[in-house]
Design a protein around this motif. Sequence first.
Motif, PDB file in Angstrom:
ATOM      1  N   HIS A   1      15.604 -18.599 -20.552  1.00  0.00           N
ATOM      2  CA  HIS A   1      14.162 -18.529 -20.814  1.00  0.00           C
ATOM      3  C   HIS A   1      13.407 -18.145 -19.549  1.00  0.00           C
ATOM      4  N   GLN A   2      12.348 -17.395 -19.752  1.00  0.00           N
ATOM      5  CA  GLN A   2      11.469 -17.061 -18.632  1.00  0.00           C
ATOM      6  C   GLN A   2      10.028 -17.344 -19.031  1.00  0.00           C
ATOM      7  N   PHE A   3       9.168 -17.433 -18.035  1.00  0.00           N
ATOM      8  CA  PHE A   3       7.747 -17.354 -18.351  1.00  0.00           C
ATOM      9  C   PHE A   3       7.096 -16.349 -17.426  1.00  0.00           C
ATOM     10  N   GLU A   4       6.344 -15.489 -18.063  1.00  0.00           N
ATOM     11  CA  GLU A   4       5.708 -14.388 -17.366  1.00  0.00           C
ATOM     12  C   GLU A   4       4.234 -14.707 -17.215  1.00  0.00           C
ATOM     13  N   GLY A   5       3.654 -14.316 -16.109  1.00  0.00           N
ATOM     14  CA  GLY A   5       2.217 -14.529 -15.946  1.00  0.00           C
ATOM     15  C   GLY A   5       1.556 -13.258 -15.465  1.00  0.00           C
TER      16      GLY A   5
ATOM     17  N   TYR B   1      17.678 -12.034 -22.418  1.00  0.00           N
ATOM     18  CA  TYR B   1      19.125 -11.886 -22.578  1.00  0.00           C
ATOM     19  C   TYR B   1      19.729 -10.981 -21.510  1.00  0.00           C
ATOM     20  N   ARG B   2      20.835 -11.421 -20.929  1.00  0.00           N
ATOM     21  CA  ARG B   2      21.566 -10.578 -19.966  1.00  0.00           C
ATOM     22  C   ARG B   2      23.052 -10.895 -20.017  1.00  0.00           C
ATOM     23  N   LYS B   3      23.873  -9.870 -19.725  1.00  0.00           N
ATOM     24  CA  LYS B   3      25.324 -10.091 -19.708  1.00  0.00           C
ATOM     25  C   LYS B   3      25.683 -10.825 -18.425  1.00  0.00           C
TER      26      LYS B   3
ATOM     27  N   PHE C   1      -2.166  -9.946 -10.025  1.00  0.00           N
ATOM     28  CA  PHE C   1      -0.767 -10.298  -9.786  1.00  0.00           C
ATOM     29  C   PHE C   1      -0.024 -10.543 -11.092  1.00  0.00           C
ATOM     30  N   ALA C   2       1.309 -10.506 -10.961  1.00  0.00           N
ATOM     31  CA  ALA C   2       2.185 -10.853 -12.080  1.00  0.00           C
ATOM     32  C   ALA C   2       3.302 -11.719 -11.524  1.00  0.00           C
ATOM     33  N   PHE C   3       3.881 -12.524 -12.378  1.00  0.00           N
ATOM     34  CA  PHE C   3       5.071 -13.274 -11.960  1.00  0.00           C
ATOM     35  C   PHE C   3       5.979 -13.474 -13.161  1.00  0.00           C
ATOM     36  N   GLY C   4       7.272 -13.611 -12.883  1.00  0.00           N
ATOM     37  CA  GLY C   4       8.238 -13.878 -13.943  1.00  0.00           C
ATOM     38  C   GLY C   4       9.243 -14.878 -13.421  1.00  0.00           C
TER      39      GLY C   4
ATOM     40  N   PHE D   1       7.775  -2.928 -10.712  1.00  0.00           N
ATOM     41  CA  PHE D   1       6.450  -3.058 -11.351  1.00  0.00           C
ATOM     42  C   PHE D   1       5.439  -3.805 -10.497  1.00  0.00           C
ATOM     43  N   VAL D   2       5.817  -4.179  -9.262  1.00  0.00           N
ATOM     44  CA  VAL D   2       4.846  -4.812  -8.360  1.00  0.00           C
ATOM     45  C   VAL D   2       4.940  -4.209  -6.967  1.00  0.00           C
ATOM     46  N   GLU D   3       3.850  -4.227  -6.246  1.00  0.00           N
ATOM     47  CA  GLU D   3       3.823  -3.735  -4.866  1.00  0.00           C
ATOM     48  C   GLU D   3       2.658  -4.394  -4.139  1.00  0.00           C
TER      49      GLU D   3
ATOM     50  N   THR E   1      15.413  -7.955 -21.474  1.00  0.00           N
ATOM     51  CA  THR E   1      16.116  -8.517 -20.321  1.00  0.00           C
ATOM     52  C   THR E   1      15.193  -9.408 -19.499  1.00  0.00           C
ATOM     53  N   HIS E   2      13.886  -9.350 -19.813  1.00  0.00           N
ATOM     54  CA  HIS E   2      12.897 -10.187 -19.112  1.00  0.00           C
ATOM     55  C   HIS E   2      11.646 -10.291 -19.986  1.00  0.00           C
ATOM     56  N   THR E   3      10.735 -11.168 -19.614  1.00  0.00           N
ATOM     57  CA  THR E   3       9.498 -11.296 -20.400  1.00  0.00           C
ATOM     58  C   THR E   3       8.434 -10.310 -19.929  1.00  0.00           C
ATOM     59  N   SER E   4       8.764  -9.484 -18.911  1.00  0.00           N
ATOM     60  CA  SER E   4       7.766  -8.551 -18.376  1.00  0.00           C
ATOM     61  C   SER E   4       7.180  -7.570 -19.417  1.00  0.00           C
ATOM     62  N   PRO E   5       7.961  -7.122 -20.443  1.00  0.00           N
ATOM     63  CA  PRO E   5       7.326  -6.218 -21.422  1.00  0.00           C
ATOM     64  C   PRO E   5       6.096  -6.831 -22.101  1.00  0.00           C
ATOM     65  N   VAL E   6       6.011  -8.153 -22.110  1.00  0.00           N
ATOM     66  CA  VAL E   6       4.832  -8.782 -22.737  1.00  0.00           C
ATOM     67  C   VAL E   6       3.565  -8.484 -21.915  1.00  0.00           C
ATOM     68  N   GLN E   7       3.733  -8.278 -20.593  1.00  0.00           N
ATOM     69  CA  GLN E   7       2.599  -7.832 -19.767  1.00  0.00           C
ATOM     70  C   GLN E   7       2.010  -6.553 -20.350  1.00  0.00           C
ATOM     71  N   ILE E   8       2.928  -5.597 -20.632  1.00  0.00           N
ATOM     72  CA  ILE E   8       2.488  -4.296 -21.155  1.00  0.00           C
ATOM     73  C   ILE E   8       1.791  -4.483 -22.509  1.00  0.00           C
TER      74      ILE E   8
END
Length: 344
Positions: free
Chosen positions: A218-222, A205-207, A311-314, A261-263, A179-186
């Motif tokens: 498409h997303q890009f995760e950092g 992908y999302r409904k 930091f992270a961003f999506g 996943f961020v604070e 549902t997002h590119t965040s799992p690639v962080q992990i």
Amino acid sequence: MAAAAHDWQSYAARIAESPSADALAAIEHELFGRKAGVLTVALKDMGTLSPDERRAKAVELNEAKKSFTEAIELKRKELGSPSGDQLKIGDGIDVSMELPAHEEGHLHLIPEFIRSIEEVFGRMGFDVWTGPEIETEDLNFNLLNIPPEHPARDGQDTFWINPSTSSGQGPNSKQVLRTHTSPVQIRYMQTHKPPFRMVCPGKVYRKDSDATHSPMFHQFEGLMIGKDITVGHLKAVLIEALTELIGRKVEFRFRTGYFPFVEPGLEMDMMWQGDLSESREGKWLEMGGCGMVHPNVLRNVDIDPEQWQGFAFGFGVERPLMIKHRIPDLRSFYEGDLRFLKQF
Ligand code: DAH
């Protein structure tokens, strides 16, 4: 039996006038072919003649053979280096003609923009990474601090993969279209030791479907982790990179936002410019989320949050593209309409 009389003159004329190398080869075969060549057969037939006739025929055939061999050789050379006139007449190429208008293909806007993302962040020292589009529930949610009962899951409108076709095994192996590119962080943090910087573009992908949402987008995760990375670095990197990607000055705004996943978590908006209908002019468009990686997420991948932070961003890919090119409806990207695609 009298041997057939041959009209050698007509062969000589055909060789001299033969229009192409192919036509010449055909005449050569007609004369010298191993089984049915006219000369070959005539030479064989000499055995049936009386000695006098044979002598006369031998002279005639040997002369014919010699003169045809020479004539064919000569003609072959001539045809091998055609004159300008022959070129024009022979194969229809006119070198003075203007080139016909031809269209070159080009990358679609989205992969083109993804290349610039890789380029711009690459220059800032970010490692370009990818991950699979089918993810486990663990990577897409749990390890990102989104446990099963967490309300954030509802907001994601997940496409679950039918368990009967899923290749996963075990209790935590339910699969989803990410549902997002965040799992690639992990995935990245499981295989790399800090400090590091990573950027990962890809499909998610999302409904969901309307003018600013599509079920596939498409997303890009950092991700940037070090000893002393702060929100200041986060803002500086994002503003610098996005300004370069958009290619002109755009107004940005950061608001507090919530992501498990961020604070702290932040959302970044960009000022909409150039909607033809003016309906969005001067309004903010949300680009994506960001923040300081949550200590729980770092612990989940065995990184000590007392030592490391970052930091992270999506972000969406389509949204900044809509602002860059003033495209009012996100669905235009996927319709394959040449009138749209050719403008870029
Ligand atoms: N994954 C979030 C989403 O798709 C976006 C996001 C928010 C990614 C904050 C991040 C982040 O890395 O820090 O809605």
